[in-house]
Design an enzyme around this catalytic site. Structure first.
Site, PDB file in Angstrom:
ATOM      1  N   CYS A  22       0.781  -0.911   0.070  1.00  0.00           N
ATOM      2  CA  CYS A  22      -0.210   0.064   0.056  1.00  0.00           C
ATOM      3  C   CYS A  22       0.671   1.262  -0.245  1.00  0.00           C
ATOM      4  CB  CYS A  22      -0.893   0.034   0.858  1.00  0.00           C
ATOM      5  SG  CYS A  22      -2.323   1.457   1.325  1.00  0.00           S
ATOM      6  N   GLY A  44      -6.144  -6.496 -11.570  1.00  0.00           N
ATOM      7  CA  GLY A  44      -6.944  -4.879 -10.990  1.00  0.00           C
ATOM      8  C   GLY A  44      -7.705  -4.610 -12.063  1.00  0.00           C
TER       9      GLY A  44
HETATM   10  C1  LIG Z   1      -9.070   1.273  -5.339  1.00  0.00           C
HETATM   11  C2  LIG Z   1      -8.126   1.253  -5.086  1.00  0.00           C
HETATM   12  C3  LIG Z   1      -7.473   0.095  -3.953  1.00  0.00           C
HETATM   13  C4  LIG Z   1      -6.797  -1.069  -3.715  1.00  0.00           C
HETATM   14  N1  LIG Z   1      -6.258  -1.616  -2.462  1.00  0.00           N
HETATM   15  C5  LIG Z   1      -6.171  -2.506  -2.050  1.00  0.00           C
HETATM   16  C6  LIG Z   1      -5.408  -3.223  -1.211  1.00  0.00           C
HETATM   17  O1  LIG Z   1      -6.248  -2.957  -0.499  1.00  0.00           O
HETATM   18  N2  LIG Z   1      -4.398  -3.998  -0.939  1.00  0.00           N
HETATM   19  C7  LIG Z   1      -3.450  -4.406  -1.867  1.00  0.00           C
HETATM   20  O2  LIG Z   1      -2.976  -4.796  -2.091  1.00  0.00           O
HETATM   21  N3  LIG Z   1      -3.465  -3.792  -3.218  1.00  0.00           N
HETATM   22  C8  LIG Z   1      -4.853  -2.643  -3.417  1.00  0.00           C
HETATM   23  N4  LIG Z   1      -4.603  -1.664  -4.563  1.00  0.00           N
HETATM   24  C9  LIG Z   1      -3.357  -2.063  -5.871  1.00  0.00           C
HETATM   25  C10 LIG Z   1      -4.163  -3.563  -6.453  1.00  0.00           C
HETATM   26  O3  LIG Z   1      -4.686  -4.646  -5.829  1.00  0.00           O
HETATM   27  C11 LIG Z   1      -3.694  -3.952  -7.487  1.00  0.00           C
HETATM   28  O4  LIG Z   1      -1.791  -3.676  -6.908  1.00  0.00           O
HETATM   29  C12 LIG Z   1      -3.053  -2.702  -8.582  1.00  0.00           C
HETATM   30  O5  LIG Z   1      -3.777  -2.429  -9.222  1.00  0.00           O
HETATM   31  C13 LIG Z   1      -2.095  -2.696  -9.608  1.00  0.00           C
HETATM   32  O6  LIG Z   1      -2.567  -3.803 -10.439  1.00  0.00           O
HETATM   33  P1  LIG Z   1      -3.094  -3.355 -12.389  1.00  0.00           P
HETATM   34  O7  LIG Z   1      -2.308  -2.883 -12.383  1.00  0.00           O
HETATM   35  O8  LIG Z   1      -3.273  -4.640 -12.267  1.00  0.00           O
HETATM   36  O9  LIG Z   1      -4.646  -3.003 -11.554  1.00  0.00           O
HETATM   37  C14 LIG Z   1      -5.644  -0.425  -4.744  1.00  0.00           C
HETATM   38  C15 LIG Z   1      -5.861  -0.743  -5.693  1.00  0.00           C
HETATM   39  C16 LIG Z   1      -6.443   0.750  -6.089  1.00  0.00           C
HETATM   40  C17 LIG Z   1      -6.972   1.413  -7.559  1.00  0.00           C
END
Ligand SMILES: Cc1cc2nc3c(=O)[nH]c(=O)nc-3n(C[C@H](O)[C@H](O)[C@H](O)COP(=O)(O)O)c2cc1C
Length: 303
Positions: free
Chosen positions: A97, A222
């Site tokens: 985070c 994500g």
């Molecule tokens: C709104 C939001 C909330 C997120 N909440 C968490 C979380 O609670 N725990 C976590 O490990 N990552 C969290 N992330 C990160 C995502 O799990 C992920 O690692 C990030 O979006 C990058 O992956 P992507 O490029 O596939 O989106 C969050 C990201 C966003 C945008």
């Protein structure tokens, strides 16, 4: 190769997980947004929404992975004990985070700033028999990617169930360039079950990832999954989402969230979710902002 649905606070709750599984066939593992552990570390002391999210009733017939945010080994172990009591086999530690309110307290990716503390924390955790397996989700550094070899040396010393790597530093947040070579380095180091995370938006992106370097044990997606809920199906060779499927997706999510939170919050969540497929489209953004009903949102996005 396992497909993980990334945790995203405020969106990837039980309603979304069930609708996703029912309409698009699901993923291997749905990751729960982090539990901010309290002093006691118990599940009973979590926020109501966090308790509901981890309740086995909420996750029937789904494989989910709960996640904890803490820098206290005793809290983590108490939480893992409670997970075992609820029937879980694994819990995840958040070292990713990037939010300043979290990192300034040395939690989340704030722990990467202090490798010595990270090692002593992990020593304390793994010194005892664990009630469930532990996995970890990390970034590749706090300030700079050059921190990664040192962090990898630490992570490689512990028997994690798997290690998810978001290939950016804390400073890089969620946008701009990524460092896929950091993932290759983790594979070379023999990190257990490395899971790749970062900017996989299309089945083509996954193909490119698989052709460029060593195979990951898993991929975590994500924003790509929010923009295109059929993405996991396409990665497995299935068809893309039809307009009817997308209509059904947004309608079922709205109904599920309306039943739980009321129509105002439900509409707000739908609009937040629609930010991803509509990314960069100003006209769509304007239509969505003005929409007061779910049908208007769906038309703004799909027509
Ligand atoms: C709104 C939001 C909330 C997120 N909440 C968490 C979380 O609670 N725990 C976590 O490990 N990552 C969290 N992330 C990160 C995502 O799990 C992920 O690692 C990030 O979006 C990058 O992956 P992507 O490029 O596939 O989106 C969050 C990201 C966003 C945008």
């Amino acid at each position: 190769m396992k497909i993980y649905f990334a945790p995203m606070e405020g969106l990837t709750d039980g309603v979304l997980r069930r609708v996703h599984r029912d309409l698009f066939g699901g993923v291997d593992v749905y990751c729960l947004p982090f539990h901010k552990l309290t002093q006691s570390g118990t599940v009973a002391a979590l926020l109501t929404r966090e308790k509901r999210d981890v309740d086995p009733q909420e996750n029937r017939a789904l494989t989910v992975l709960p996640q904890a945010l803490t820098r206290d080994p005793d809290q983590l172990l108490t939480w893992m004990n409670d997970l075992a009591g609820l029937g879980y086999g694994c819990g995840d530690l958040n070292l990713g985070c990037p939010s300043p309110t979290v990192t300034k307290r040395g939690r989340g990716s704030g722990m990467l700033k202090d490798p010595e503390y990270l090692r002593s924390f992990l020593d304390a955790v793994f010194a005892r028999p664990l009630p469930v397996r532990l996995s970890v989700k990390t970034r590749i550094g706090f300030e700079r990617a050059e921190e990664w070899p040192g962090l990898l040396n630490i992570l490689a010393d512990y028997p994690f169930h798997h290690v998810t790597i978001h290939v950016r530093t804390t400073r890089e947040q969620y946008s701009g360039g990524i460092h896929p070579e950091a993932f290759d380095e983790a594979v070379r180091m023999g990190i257990p079950e490395p899971v790749y995370n970062g900017d996989l938006r299309t089945a083509g992106d996954v193909k490119a990832l698989l052709s460029r370097g060593p195979d990951p044990a898993g991929i975590m997606i994500g924003r790509g999954m929010l923009a295109n809920p059929a993405l996991a199906r396409q990665i497995r060779g299935g068809k893309e989402a039809s307009k009817e499927e997308l209509e059904a997706w947004y309608t079922a999510l709205y109904e599920g969230w309306k039943n739980r939170f009321g129509s105002t919050i439900a509409l707000g969540r739908i609009k937040k979710l629609m930010e991803w497929p509509g990314e960069g489209d100003i006209r769509r953004k304007r239509l969505l902002r003005r929409a007061v009903e779910i049908d208007e949102c769906i038309r703004a996005l799909l027509d």
